[in-house]
Design a protein around this motif. Structure first.
Motif, short mmCIF file in Angstrom:
data_model
loop_
_atom_site.label_atom_id
_atom_site.label_comp_id
_atom_site.label_asym_id
_atom_site.label_seq_id
_atom_site.Cartn_x
_atom_site.Cartn_y
_atom_site.Cartn_z
N THR A 256 0.84 -1.20 0.00
CA THR A 256 0.00 0.00 0.00
C THR A 256 0.87 1.25 0.00
O THR A 256 1.79 1.36 0.81
N PRO A 257 0.61 2.20 -0.89
CA PRO A 257 1.40 3.43 -0.87
C PRO A 257 1.07 4.28 0.35
O PRO A 257 0.10 4.04 1.05
N PHE A 258 1.92 5.26 0.57
CA PHE A 258 1.66 6.29 1.58
C PHE A 258 0.76 7.33 0.91
O PHE A 258 1.18 8.06 0.01
N TYR A 259 -0.51 7.36 1.34
CA TYR A 259 -1.46 8.33 0.81
C TYR A 259 -1.47 9.59 1.66
O TYR A 259 -1.35 9.54 2.89
N VAL A 260 -1.65 10.75 0.99
CA VAL A 260 -1.88 12.02 1.67
C VAL A 260 -3.13 12.65 1.06
O VAL A 260 -3.14 13.00 -0.12
N GLY A 261 -4.17 12.76 1.86
CA GLY A 261 -5.38 13.43 1.40
C GLY A 261 -5.25 14.93 1.58
O GLY A 261 -4.89 15.39 2.67
N LEU A 262 -5.51 15.70 0.53
CA LEU A 262 -5.44 17.16 0.59
C LEU A 262 -6.84 17.72 0.39
O LEU A 262 -7.48 17.46 -0.64
N LEU A 263 -7.31 18.49 1.36
CA LEU A 263 -8.69 18.99 1.37
C LEU A 263 -8.69 20.48 1.65
O LEU A 263 -7.97 20.95 2.54
N PRO A 264 -9.48 21.29 0.91
CA PRO A 264 -9.64 22.69 1.29
C PRO A 264 -10.15 22.79 2.72
O PRO A 264 -11.06 22.06 3.13
N ARG A 265 -9.55 23.68 3.48
CA ARG A 265 -9.88 23.77 4.91
C ARG A 265 -11.29 24.28 5.16
O ARG A 265 -11.93 23.89 6.13
N ARG A 266 -11.78 25.15 4.28
CA ARG A 266 -13.10 25.76 4.51
C ARG A 266 -13.98 25.58 3.27
O ARG A 266 -13.51 25.70 2.14
N GLY A 267 -15.25 25.33 3.51
CA GLY A 267 -16.24 25.30 2.44
C GLY A 267 -16.09 24.17 1.45
O GLY A 267 -16.60 24.27 0.32
N ALA A 268 -15.45 23.09 1.82
CA ALA A 268 -15.22 21.98 0.89
C ALA A 268 -16.44 21.07 0.81
O ALA A 268 -17.30 21.05 1.70
N ILE A 269 -16.49 20.31 -0.28
CA ILE A 269 -17.44 19.21 -0.42
C ILE A 269 -16.61 17.93 -0.56
O ILE A 269 -15.41 17.98 -0.85
N PRO A 270 -17.20 16.76 -0.32
CA PRO A 270 -16.40 15.51 -0.31
C PRO A 270 -15.56 15.29 -1.56
O PRO A 270 -14.45 14.77 -1.47
N SER A 271 -16.07 15.69 -2.73
CA SER A 271 -15.33 15.44 -3.97
C SER A 271 -14.11 16.33 -4.13
O SER A 271 -13.31 16.12 -5.04
N ASP A 272 -13.93 17.31 -3.25
CA ASP A 272 -12.78 18.21 -3.34
C ASP A 272 -11.48 17.56 -2.88
O ASP A 272 -10.40 18.05 -3.19
N VAL A 273 -11.55 16.48 -2.12
CA VAL A 273 -10.34 15.88 -1.59
C VAL A 273 -9.54 15.21 -2.71
O VAL A 273 -10.11 14.58 -3.60
N LYS A 274 -8.22 15.40 -2.68
CA LYS A 274 -7.32 14.73 -3.61
C LYS A 274 -6.43 13.79 -2.80
O LYS A 274 -5.82 14.21 -1.82
N TRP A 275 -6.31 12.54 -3.26
CA TRP A 275 -5.48 11.57 -2.56
C TRP A 275 -4.16 11.41 -3.31
O TRP A 275 -4.03 10.63 -4.25
N PHE A 276 -3.16 12.18 -2.88
CA PHE A 276 -1.81 12.05 -3.42
C PHE A 276 -1.17 10.79 -2.84
O PHE A 276 -1.58 10.29 -1.78
N GLN A 277 -0.15 10.29 -3.52
CA GLN A 277 0.50 9.08 -3.00
C GLN A 277 2.00 9.10 -3.27
O GLN A 277 2.49 9.70 -4.22
N TYR A 278 2.69 8.40 -2.36
CA TYR A 278 4.14 8.23 -2.41
C TYR A 278 4.42 6.76 -2.16
O TYR A 278 3.51 6.00 -1.77
N LYS A 279 5.64 6.33 -2.36
CA LYS A 279 5.96 4.92 -2.18
C LYS A 279 5.65 4.46 -0.75
O LYS A 279 5.57 5.26 0.18
N ASN A 280 5.50 3.18 -0.58
CA ASN A 280 5.20 2.60 0.74
C ASN A 280 6.21 3.08 1.77
O ASN A 280 7.42 2.92 1.62
N SER A 281 5.72 3.73 2.81
CA SER A 281 6.56 4.25 3.87
C SER A 281 5.67 4.61 5.04
O SER A 281 4.43 4.60 4.93
#
Length: 481
Positions: free
Chosen positions: A231-256
């Protein structure tokens, strides 16, 4: 088959030596101080440690599963006292043993599998589960809420928010008055542990540790968490204010393995700078992979690492990060007045073998299961310079906290307070360091007792306690009860 409680603690490293359960409650006053505590320090250091009240049902239970035991170290006018007590009752599954924070007049003991426990900041008596007047819709609550120093908001979340094995994340902002200004439900790409997270002015980051939960495994009696090397190392990036669920982006890096966050902020180009402890191996080695493979604890090396993330990018593969500090480190702390913004100074625990720790002498007394750090490092990100404090060849350090110097707005101008394990005396000590002369202690406060390895804690200034109406003036004196 009926299960009966054990009558003694297992003969395991995590229950022996310095890690032998303390199970004690009381006051200690007028402690011996070597050196001098500056009179401009006025407040309380709250910290929590896992401390099992009863022997566990599981013989090899991890050290951090113990019941939450809160300590309060109060300092005023160069004097010192300690109050500590068991923090939780046996009514819900939470042991509230991971962190303790002060918010909106409430002292909150935290563990990420359940809502907070509220305690009286003065007596440390348990008030009960705290759901913010019923506004908390998640079943869980992070052990690492973030606080915006400009707005006073608490930014927080819960993972497995709908129960064990669920991929749901509930994200919320809480105003200084304790009102929920935003609640948002997300779905993670995998059911993973999210121990810490990060916040900037405009973004929230959710780093997923590749320790995964499988509900079928759990129902069959297996461990809640299992390391997944695929499984990669995922980082979810979400606007802090006024976001909707579809705004999140799941970036990924190698397993760590992402450990604790130092800080995050936005640079002049609007990119997100994310500083985190990162290891290529499974830091939680007590939860191996499906084949039982786990790294030797001595082989785990975590480094302060910087990711640069472009929120506008549709390429979700993260660029190779920059290692800010190559030493083996963890438990990163900053001047919290610079949280969510560009910062320069970071304090953390280090393991530096060259410092001459007398392992043959202390090894029989260490106990086991917890990470070993023999020093503190003050790292200047701008210059790359490091100052190191080593408390002694028979000592290990726990997580530090930063105390701002009264009247100063300069970043990192103040003091570091840290609980130290002395394996020679088998007692604990508090070491106070001036950040301007970091390599020698300003004062060493000797405790006539042993406090097990803890997880996290925070400094609360007396002015904040007084403004909440929760700390009577008679207790503030620090010399009477």
């Amino acid at each position: 088959m009926e299960t009966t409680a054990a009558s003694r603690f297992p003969d395991r490293p995590q229950f022996s030596g310095f890690m032998k359960p303390c199970r004690v409650e009381g006051n200690v006053e007028h402690l011996e101080v070597l050196g001098e505590i500056p009179k401009n320090i006025d407040g309380t250091f709250y910290r929590v440690m896992p401390d099992p009240q009863l022997p566990p049902y599981i013989q090899d239970d991890p050290w951090f599963n113990g019941d939450g035991n809160i300590s309060a170290f109060k300092i005023k006018d160069g004097k010192y006292r300690n109050k500590f007590t068991d923090a939780v009752e046996f009514k819900v599954r939470s042991t509230a043993n991971t962190n303790v924070v002060f918010f909106n007049g409430q002292l909150l003991a935290l563990k990420e599998d359940s809502p907070p426990y509220a305690l009286d900041p003065t007596t440390l008596e348990t008030k009960g589960l705290h759901t913010f007047g019923g506004l908390l819709s998640s079943l869980t609550f992070t052990a690492h809420p973030k606080f915006d120093p400009k707005t006073g908001e608490m930014i927080c979340f819960g993972y497995e928010a709908k129960g064990d094995g669920t991929p749901d994340i509930c994200y919320y902002n809480v105003t200084p008055a304790g009102e929920f200004s935003q609640t948002l439900w997300l779905v993670a790409p995998v059911v993973a542990m999210i121990h810490d997270f990060a916040v900037t002015d405009n973004w929230v980051l959710f780093p997923l540790i590749p320790q995964l939960c499988d509900i079928d495994r759990l129902k069959q009696g297996g461990e809640h968490w299992q390391w997944s090397a695929d499984t990669p190392f995922y980082v979810g990036l979400l606007p802090r204010r006024g976001a909707i669920p579809s705004d999140v982006k799941w970036f990924q890096y190698k397993n760590s393995f992402p450990g604790h966050t130092a800080n995050a902020y936005e640079d002049d180009e609007g990119q997100v700078v994310f500083d985190v402890g990162l290891s290529e191996k499974n830091v939680f080695f007590w939860w191996p992979d499906s084949q039982g493979n786990a790294p030797a604890p001595s082989s785990i090396h975590s480094q302060l690492t910087r990711f640069i993330i472009n929120p506008r990018s549709n390429n979700l593969e993260l660029d190779y990060p920059e290692v800010l500090h190559s030493g083996n480190s963890e438990f990163y702390r900053i001047d919290d007045r610079f949280a969510t913004r560009k910062y320069r100074h970071c304090f953390f625990n280090s393991m530096i073998p060259e410092l001459g720790t007398d392992f043959p002498k202390i090894a029989p007394k260490l106990g086991g299961g917890y990470p070993l750090y023999n020093s503190l490092t003050h790292y200047d990100i701008m210059t790359g310079n490091s100052d190191v404090y080593c408390p002694g060849t028979t000592h290990m350090v726990q997580e530090p906290v930063f105390i701002p110097r009264k009247g100063s707005t300069e970043e990192a101008d103040g003091y570091i307070l840290v609980l130290v394990n002395n394996y020679d005396t088998m007692n604990s000590e508090l070491h106070l360091l001036d950040t301007k002369s970091f390599e020698r202690p300003q004062a060493v406060i000797l405790l006539p007792l042993r406090l097990r390895q803890g997880l996290h804690g925070n400094w609360v200034d007396a002015d904040d306690l007084r403004s909440s109406g929760e700390w009577p003036e008679r207790v503030v004196t620090g010399t009477d009860d």
